[in-house]
Design a protein around this motif. Sequence first.
Motif, PDB file in Angstrom:
ATOM      1  N   ASP A  17       0.827  -1.207   0.000  1.00 13.63           N
ATOM      2  CA  ASP A  17       0.000   0.000   0.000  1.00 13.63           C
ATOM      3  C   ASP A  17       0.859   1.254   0.000  1.00 13.63           C
ATOM      4  N   PHE A  18       1.944   1.173   0.763  1.00 13.46           N
ATOM      5  CA  PHE A  18       2.835   2.307   0.914  1.00 13.46           C
ATOM      6  C   PHE A  18       3.443   2.710  -0.420  1.00 13.46           C
ATOM      7  N   LEU A  19       3.930   1.723  -1.142  1.00 12.54           N
ATOM      8  CA  LEU A  19       4.580   2.023  -2.420  1.00 12.54           C
ATOM      9  C   LEU A  19       3.542   2.445  -3.445  1.00 12.54           C
TER      10      LEU A  19
ATOM     11  N   ALA B  39       1.037   4.077  -2.811  1.00 14.00           N
ATOM     12  CA  ALA B  39       0.681   5.457  -2.472  1.00 14.00           C
ATOM     13  C   ALA B  39       1.578   6.455  -3.175  1.00 14.00           C
ATOM     14  N   SER B  40       2.770   6.031  -3.593  1.00 15.84           N
ATOM     15  CA  SER B  40       3.566   6.978  -4.377  1.00 15.84           C
ATOM     16  C   SER B  40       3.794   6.451  -5.784  1.00 15.84           C
ATOM     17  N   ALA B  41       2.813   5.671  -6.268  1.00 15.23           N
ATOM     18  CA  ALA B  41       2.811   5.250  -7.655  1.00 15.23           C
ATOM     19  C   ALA B  41       3.993   4.375  -8.029  1.00 15.23           C
ATOM     20  N   VAL B  42       4.397   3.483  -7.131  1.00 13.47           N
ATOM     21  CA  VAL B  42       5.398   2.476  -7.469  1.00 13.47           C
ATOM     22  C   VAL B  42       4.667   1.133  -7.497  1.00 13.47           C
TER      23      VAL B  42
ATOM     24  N   ARG C  55       8.810   1.467 -11.650  1.00 14.00           N
ATOM     25  CA  ARG C  55       8.506   2.876 -11.493  1.00 14.00           C
ATOM     26  C   ARG C  55       8.073   3.540 -12.773  1.00 14.00           C
TER      27      ARG C  55
ATOM     28  N   TRP D 212       3.964   3.995 -14.006  1.00 15.54           N
ATOM     29  CA  TRP D 212       3.130   5.072 -13.515  1.00 15.54           C
ATOM     30  C   TRP D 212       3.637   6.446 -13.950  1.00 15.54           C
TER      31      TRP D 212
ATOM     32  N   SER E 229      -4.210  14.776  -1.983  1.00 16.64           N
ATOM     33  CA  SER E 229      -3.376  13.641  -1.565  1.00 16.64           C
ATOM     34  C   SER E 229      -3.649  13.294  -0.121  1.00 16.64           C
TER      35      SER E 229
ATOM     36  N   THR F 155      -4.969   9.595   0.988  1.00 15.69           N
ATOM     37  CA  THR F 155      -4.200   8.738   1.888  1.00 15.69           C
ATOM     38  C   THR F 155      -4.986   8.406   3.144  1.00 15.69           C
TER      39      THR F 155
ATOM     40  N   ALA G  63      -0.753   9.437  -4.269  1.00 16.65           N
ATOM     41  CA  ALA G  63      -0.579  10.882  -4.213  1.00 16.65           C
ATOM     42  C   ALA G  63      -0.270  11.476  -5.599  1.00 16.65           C
ATOM     43  N   PRO G  64       0.681  10.899  -6.364  1.00 16.41           N
ATOM     44  CA  PRO G  64       0.944  11.483  -7.683  1.00 16.41           C
ATOM     45  C   PRO G  64      -0.269  11.438  -8.618  1.00 16.41           C
TER      46      PRO G  64
END
Lengths: 447, 447
Positions: free
Chosen positions: A256-258, A260-263, A283, A286, A330, A334, A422-423
């Motif tokens: 989920d964490f990754l 969240a920053s589009a990874v 990476r 996205w 964002s 989140t 977020a992104p």
Amino acid sequence: MADLIQRQREISALLQQQNYEAAVQALQPLNYADQARLIQQFPIEDQIELLSGLAHQGLVFEFFPFELQRQLISRYPLRLQIELFDDMHSDDATDLYKSLTDAEQDRIYQQLDQDTQEHLKALSAYAEESAGAIMSSDYVSMPADFTMQQAIEALRHEAHDRETLYLIYVTNDQSQLEGVISLRQILQADRDARIQQVMTKDVVTGWIDEDQESIARKLAEYDFMALPIVDHALRLMGIVTYDDAMDVVQAETTEDFLKASAVSTEPGMSIKKAPILKLYQKRVFWLVILVFGSLLSGLGISYYEDIIAAHIVLVFFLPLLVGSGGNAGSQSATLMVRALATGDVNIRDWFYLLGRETLVALCLGGTMAIAVSILGYYRGDAIVALVLALSMMGIVLLGCLIGMSLPFVLNKLKLDPASASAPLVTSICDATGVVVYLMIASQLLNL
Amino acid sequence: MADLIQRQREISALLQQQNYEAAVQALQPLNYADQARLIQQFPIEDQIELLSGLAHQGLVFEFFPFELQRQLISRYPLRLQIELFDDMHSDDATDLYKSLTDAEQDRIYQQLDQDTQEHLKALSAYAEESAGAIMSSDYVSMPADFTMQQAIEALRHEAHDRETLYLIYVTNDQSQLEGVISLRQILQADRDARIQQVMTKDVVTGWIDEDQESIARKLAEYDFMALPIVDHALRLMGIVTYDDAMDVVQAETTEDFLKASAVSTEPGMSIKKAPILKLYQKRVFWLVILVFGSLLSGLGISYYEDIIAAHIVLVFFLPLLVGSGGNAGSQSATLMVRALATGDVNIRDWFYLLGRETLVALCLGGTMAIAVSILGYYRGDAIVALVLALSMMGIVLLGCLIGMSLPFVLNKLKLDPASASAPLVTSICDATGVVVYLMIASQLLNL
């Protein structure tokens, strides 16, 4: 820790003298996790000698990182492979078995214990990420009419690969779960009492096809050591233990964490050890997708080129306004993704939450509007200040509502709400922000 | 679950008839977590009756959400307060006790068991978020020369508020930890063997002042049910159990998660139940801070106003270039924050990781540069394409390096690396991106 390094030197010296028996002796007093950590350090020939010498080589091998287990297992001699599979807990054995090629599976399968064969066949069948796929069939069960004395006697001879001796499950002759009794209860009850008089009949269970995250959440909520898993005929199929639940929580959270920053993610990927190209690949997808979002913002700007040219002061505030919408959005996304993941909120709560979010967004937008209109008055005039205040209000409100709704929409589309990164939210909010700002500006400034 | 609702109706009816004894009887067969869940639903007068009637009211009360425990405890009669504190596990009792006012603490303290008094005094002293603050002093210890038979006999009479009977700690006469033995080992060893012959001497421990996250990570790594906590004279001070470790992981992760999108946090805050103004307050701080980042971007744009006016096509690509840098940077920051949190990487690895990140960034930047230069050639000419390709390369590279370094810099400044949120990284990258892009453009387009 210092002890461990010293122990490693000692074993290393013994291995160089090819004194394998003494090396195994030196490993013996350590716990499985530390044994695994030391054995990993040595070349594969020594690993084979050490693992073969240990009594519970499977329980040690389970503590190797899964990636390493996969790489090593096929390089070990067949005899050791068989020993490992027979000795491992059934859940770990199944994960490893499923990672082998068909040819490797066939070669090993025929030589395994009948017990191991049955567990592997049964457990391999369950869907990924379901309770069935993470449960173990190494639980202890007993008949309800055993006395405490009989129960203790039986536990003395239980095999070492049972996940736990501390929770004992009671089933009827259709294998349906009737109750659970803890070893604590057994020890502290009268020796002649029978299990059925003492056991807990109201057992909390998980379904065989229940999502692993929901199982882990249940375990955490009840503080149980293990959760029994039943099928839809209420037959006991296996157990999930607290340590597996911890692993599930850890893995799901990292994912989920990754996201969240589009990874994009892959279970167990290490950013320290993964190949550069794999990191690139996780990476780039996205980043390229998000280009389209940015192109929309660009199109918005070109559409209003005239108004920008006429009031160049607008450009100065563009990043501020548009950025604030993205930032507020964002935050909302989140908060929502995390609340869905921990079970704090439910998809059904959407409408209620939308109302609350609107109130929060109005407060946030109001504060920001006041701040930005002061700046606007200072650098422009009263009309500019008004344009900025109205735009900020609208952009923050829209941003929050987009951020909050996106996880729900993704969920409705049967996609993972955690993909509302977020992104992604930022780039959607940027495009809407540009349009809102320049539309309001063109209305008010052309009065 | 259906059972639980039915049970609730039944108890509710009994409470209305003021038949408290029968209501308590109906609760009795449930596990503590479900008892807690039901009791919470009733008005406070009924809660008092139900809790007072239960044998282990403290163990049930522990399952109330902490916020609720705090609100309720001072509204209960003093007698019940005392019973609850005496019955609760020492770690939970300490947390609750610390939340009381000084006056309330004084009133209760004198009437508690001597045992409870000592635990409360000892445990209240430790720093927040340290092992000392989350450990419990309700462990079982035995002398090393007990036989297995004696050990089992002793366990039969251990109090119900021991966290676990399944791990027994062995200390010498200076209270130093000498070994640990599991109930499994006790049951399966010869009845006349002595603990010292069977126990594990190589015990993995946590330090009393060790960070709670590091304790939780150790428990997860070794799959232990509990970790003994020692002071710097190696004396056994308490234990941390797996369920507390799960709670720590859950809380720390949520905190990191929200920080990742620039939301300040508070343990146990629910987005469904928290007051609107609290949600506002947790979000507005960072939104206002980030305004300054955006103002820098705005300043950058005003500085290059002339070149923008001369080549209006540049504006179209501005969001795309600047956004890509922010997106790539957020990815780097999140990967790094998460890897630091799970222990995958260490602050010392910075230099090594910087090298790897540069390679990944060059690949990502290269891909994006090719994509954007095609667009640029299509909408502009070859020079514009070149400007875009170079800018994209530079912006993505800078973005990744900023995103990767920020968590490390924050850590060096003794701040939480998780504060390197996506919005913070984005707004720093946006400002640098604007400058890089327009600087390259002004150099090449004015040739």
